[in-house]
Write a protein that holds these residues in place. Sequence first.
Motif, mmCIF file in Angstrom:
data_model
loop_
_atom_site.group_PDB
_atom_site.id
_atom_site.type_symbol
_atom_site.label_atom_id
_atom_site.label_comp_id
_atom_site.label_asym_id
_atom_site.label_seq_id
_atom_site.Cartn_x
_atom_site.Cartn_y
_atom_site.Cartn_z
ATOM 1 N N GLY A 1 -6.771 -0.619 7.165
ATOM 2 C CA GLY A 1 -5.328 -0.770 7.151
ATOM 3 C C GLY A 1 -4.715 -0.655 5.774
ATOM 4 O O GLY A 1 -3.606 -1.157 5.534
ATOM 5 N N VAL A 2 -5.400 0.026 4.859
ATOM 6 C CA VAL A 2 -4.898 0.191 3.490
ATOM 7 C C VAL A 2 -4.470 1.643 3.301
ATOM 8 O O VAL A 2 -5.194 2.571 3.658
ATOM 9 C CB VAL A 2 -5.989 -0.169 2.450
ATOM 10 N N SER A 3 -3.292 1.851 2.729
ATOM 11 C CA SER A 3 -2.819 3.210 2.462
ATOM 12 C C SER A 3 -3.000 3.539 0.981
ATOM 13 O O SER A 3 -3.095 2.641 0.139
ATOM 14 C CB SER A 3 -1.345 3.363 2.854
ATOM 15 N N LEU A 4 -3.039 4.822 0.688
ATOM 16 C CA LEU A 4 -3.227 5.266 -0.690
ATOM 17 C C LEU A 4 -1.951 5.014 -1.484
ATOM 18 O O LEU A 4 -0.863 5.429 -1.094
ATOM 19 C CB LEU A 4 -3.593 6.750 -0.712
ATOM 20 N N HIS A 5 -2.084 4.357 -2.644
ATOM 21 C CA HIS A 5 -0.939 3.974 -3.459
ATOM 22 C C HIS A 5 -0.480 5.127 -4.356
ATOM 23 O O HIS A 5 0.737 5.305 -4.579
ATOM 24 C CB HIS A 5 -1.312 2.759 -4.319
#
Length: 347
Positions: A217-221
């Motif tokens: 659930g982590v998106s690329l910053h």
Amino acid sequence: MSATPDPGRTDKVTAQDVARAAGVSRSAVSRVFTPGASVSQKTADKVRAAAERLGYRPNALARSLITGRSRMIGLVVAYLENYFYPEALEKFSHALQAEGYHVLVFMTSQTATNIDAVVEEILDYQVAGIIVASVALSSDLAERCRSLGVPVVLFNRIQDVDGVATVASDNFGGGREVARLFVEAGHERVAYIAGWEGASTQRDREAGFLEGLAAAGVSLHAREVGDFHADTARGAARRMFTDAAPRPDAVFVCNDHMAFAVMDVLRFELGLNVPEDVSVVGFDDVPPAAWPAYALTTVRQRANRMVEAAVSVLLAQIDAPWDAAGREVIDAPLVLRRSARLPEGWI
């Protein structure tokens, strides 16, 4: 004590001269200097003694033109800036020499036109096989090599071309492991610096990384492109850590060569601490990654196993050039050092 060749002789010593001196046939001389050929020890000793006395050296290139086969392997590389490729080149040379082959190295760029031109040139040398490292190959040229019975192995590249074998690391799995490390270490602003976007290594490492982040659930910053060059990677790092607000707290760099440049910018230009302010992870595990100056956490490409596999596949195809070509993927483990924050419980 061995005799010294006559320094006054100007004409080239031939195999026929050696045959007369040794009292054997011309074909016997040829067999002595052909790896794997059948010849008695007595004949071999007589021929080698005569050859040394006369100063004779067999002409491997001429023999390859006569027989249509040589003991040479063409190796194509696009660039040697990355420590991984000089190391692999050395291993290829040793491994192939142990099998009675020699390596002809050809440099090229990453464009398809240049690569195809170089491979066409290699074919003029009657090579027994070709290893293409860090670059791709056109389908037309792959078919031409196949029609000539010259096997081709792609090294550290994955490409769906009929008749071309592939040996590569598990780039996708390695990228996914980097994502797992960042997620479990609690990083929230995760960034990526890509290599050359035409490379399968770049594509697969990023794809594995993004899949690992998405699963958590982590998106690329933030994302930049370093093109596998140190100078370009430095510029990418400057933009990434100046323009992104807030700045990333972890960055996966597509290979170690760029990661060293990125770490230098972060520490010595921007005054950031690694890994306290930002974790950095690379890919390859080249020798400088273990130096205390970098202590880089990275994904290891098992160069020994990759080269062994590529040589094994190539030699098998030299013996049976019409057999189906396969794909071999070598596992790529994560190597933990001090450049990345470790999750609790990791050693």
